[in-house]
Motif scaffolding. Structure first.
Motif, PDB file in Angstrom:
ATOM      1  N   UNK A  51      -8.237  -3.544   8.981  1.00 21.33           N
ATOM      2  CA  UNK A  51      -9.534  -3.086   9.440  1.00 21.33           C
ATOM      3  C   UNK A  51      -9.935  -1.728   8.917  1.00 21.33           C
ATOM      4  N   UNK A  52      -8.966  -0.809   8.812  1.00 24.64           N
ATOM      5  CA  UNK A  52      -9.283   0.522   8.306  1.00 24.64           C
ATOM      6  C   UNK A  52      -9.806   0.450   6.872  1.00 24.64           C
ATOM      7  N   UNK A  53      -9.142  -0.354   6.054  1.00 28.93           N
ATOM      8  CA  UNK A  53      -9.605  -0.512   4.673  1.00 28.93           C
ATOM      9  C   UNK A  53     -10.984  -1.158   4.638  1.00 28.93           C
ATOM     10  N   UNK A  54     -11.217  -2.116   5.519  1.00 31.32           N
ATOM     11  CA  UNK A  54     -12.517  -2.782   5.560  1.00 31.32           C
ATOM     12  C   UNK A  54     -13.632  -1.797   5.876  1.00 31.32           C
TER      13      UNK A  54
ATOM     14  N   UNK B 127     -11.646 -11.285   8.636  1.00 35.74           N
ATOM     15  CA  UNK B 127     -10.640 -11.953   9.441  1.00 35.74           C
ATOM     16  C   UNK B 127     -10.527 -11.215  10.774  1.00 35.74           C
ATOM     17  N   UNK B 128     -10.030 -11.902  11.798  1.00 33.72           N
ATOM     18  CA  UNK B 128      -9.905 -11.277  13.109  1.00 33.72           C
ATOM     19  C   UNK B 128      -8.565 -10.562  13.262  1.00 33.72           C
ATOM     20  N   UNK B 129      -7.488 -11.276  13.007  1.00 35.92           N
ATOM     21  CA  UNK B 129      -6.156 -10.713  13.201  1.00 35.92           C
ATOM     22  C   UNK B 129      -5.668 -10.003  11.952  1.00 35.92           C
ATOM     23  N   UNK B 130      -5.721  -8.671  11.993  1.00 38.09           N
ATOM     24  CA  UNK B 130      -5.231  -7.850  10.894  1.00 38.09           C
ATOM     25  C   UNK B 130      -4.466  -6.666  11.474  1.00 38.09           C
ATOM     26  N   UNK B 131      -3.520  -6.100  10.724  1.00 37.53           N
ATOM     27  CA  UNK B 131      -2.749  -4.958  11.222  1.00 37.53           C
ATOM     28  C   UNK B 131      -3.575  -3.672  11.239  1.00 37.53           C
ATOM     29  N   UNK B 132      -3.023  -2.665  11.893  1.00 41.37           N
ATOM     30  CA  UNK B 132      -3.628  -1.328  11.968  1.00 41.37           C
ATOM     31  C   UNK B 132      -4.923  -1.333  12.782  1.00 41.37           C
ATOM     32  N   UNK B 133      -5.940  -1.983  12.292  1.00 43.27           N
ATOM     33  CA  UNK B 133      -7.205  -2.154  13.017  1.00 43.27           C
ATOM     34  C   UNK B 133      -7.639  -3.602  12.852  1.00 43.27           C
ATOM     35  N   UNK B 134      -7.896  -4.304  13.956  1.00 44.77           N
ATOM     36  CA  UNK B 134      -8.257  -5.719  13.832  1.00 44.77           C
ATOM     37  C   UNK B 134      -9.728  -5.879  13.427  1.00 44.77           C
ATOM     38  N   UNK B 135     -10.119  -7.134  13.181  1.00 42.98           N
ATOM     39  CA  UNK B 135     -11.461  -7.396  12.703  1.00 42.98           C
ATOM     40  C   UNK B 135     -12.552  -7.074  13.706  1.00 42.98           C
ATOM     41  N   UNK B 136     -12.221  -7.140  14.989  1.00 35.58           N
ATOM     42  CA  UNK B 136     -13.224  -6.825  16.020  1.00 35.58           C
ATOM     43  C   UNK B 136     -13.567  -5.341  15.993  1.00 35.58           C
TER      44      UNK B 136
ATOM     45  N   UNK C  90     -17.156  -3.534  14.883  1.00 34.68           N
ATOM     46  CA  UNK C  90     -17.885  -2.584  15.729  1.00 34.68           C
ATOM     47  C   UNK C  90     -18.238  -1.322  14.959  1.00 34.68           C
ATOM     48  N   UNK C  91     -17.375  -0.945  14.019  1.00 35.21           N
ATOM     49  CA  UNK C  91     -17.608   0.271  13.237  1.00 35.21           C
ATOM     50  C   UNK C  91     -18.722   0.107  12.210  1.00 35.21           C
ATOM     51  N   UNK C  92     -18.870  -1.095  11.667  1.00 31.66           N
ATOM     52  CA  UNK C  92     -19.765  -1.247  10.513  1.00 31.66           C
ATOM     53  C   UNK C  92     -20.975  -2.139  10.755  1.00 31.66           C
TER      54      UNK C  92
END
Length: 213
Positions: A36-39, A54-63, A67-69
């Motif tokens: 999520x951070x990279x996204x 994707x929803x399930x990702x390490x560090x920061x998930x897709x949800x 919300x950030x972008x």
């Protein structure tokens, strides 16, 4: 050219999505994110039209990433049957579309184009359980206001939107011009403080204009 950012923690899937998307004349992948951070970072530097998230990702998930972008970038969430609770959370976070991971390639390409055009796309197999989850929530957790201020015509339009009718179908059924349909939808978005058609669908269920199933 529609610019797409692919966010998935599985390198093989990212590569497959890139090959598929780049094979189309009007689509191009402008970046790949493994979490999520990279996204979020790539969404801000590359300014994609659509993020395939994707929803399930390490560090920061897709949800959290959505919300950030979502205020600046349209997000198409990839989900599976056992992740309906995440789909609901993604809608609240501002996602513009939801598609099952096992969808045919042509459906994925169409979904990207639909979301990029400003429309909302929810896979039919997701919709019923998504709405059922929403209406089970306590009223205090619901975020839509202004339902009591809608005119009879606006309620009629909202009901048909919740049933999945396009603008053209709305105009045909209600005998309205394309411009009038757009005006009604714009007023609904403003009155309900909704971001897009997906949130209008939820508002229709909250108002009891349509019911799950």
């Amino acid at each position: 050219m529609i610019r797409v950012l692919v966010a998935d923690d599985q390198a093989l899937l990212r590569g497959s999505f890139r090959l598929l998307i780049d094979s189309e004349d009007d689509l191009v992948v402008v970046g790949e994110a493994a979490d999520g951070h990279q996204a979020v970072a790539l969404a801000r530097t590359e300014s994609p039209d659509v993020v395939l998230m994707d929803v399930r990702m390490p560090e920061m998930d897709g949800i959290a990433a959505t919300k950030e972008i979502a205020s600046d970038t349209r997000v198409l969430i990839l989900t599976t049957f056992d992740l309906d609770e995440y789909v609901y959370a993604a809608l609240r976070a501002g996602a513009s579309g939801f598609l099952l991971k096992d969808a045919p390639p042509d459906d994925l390409l169409r979904a990207i184009r639909v979301v990029a055009s400003g429309e909302t796309l929810i896979a039919p197999s997701v919709t019923t359980r998504l709405i059922a989850e929403f209406v089970r929530r306590p009223p205090a957790q619901r975020v839509f206001h202004g339902l009591d201020n809608l005119t009879d015509r606006e309620r009629e339009v909202l009901t048909l939107i919740a049933h999945g009718l396009s603008n053209a179908e709305l105009g045909s059924q209600l005998q309205l011009s394309p411009g009038t349909v757009k005006t009604h939808i714009g007023r609904l978005l403003a009155k309900l403080r909704a971001r897009d058609r997906a949130q209008l669908v939820i508002a229709a269920y909250e108002a009891g204009l349509v019911k799950p199933g």
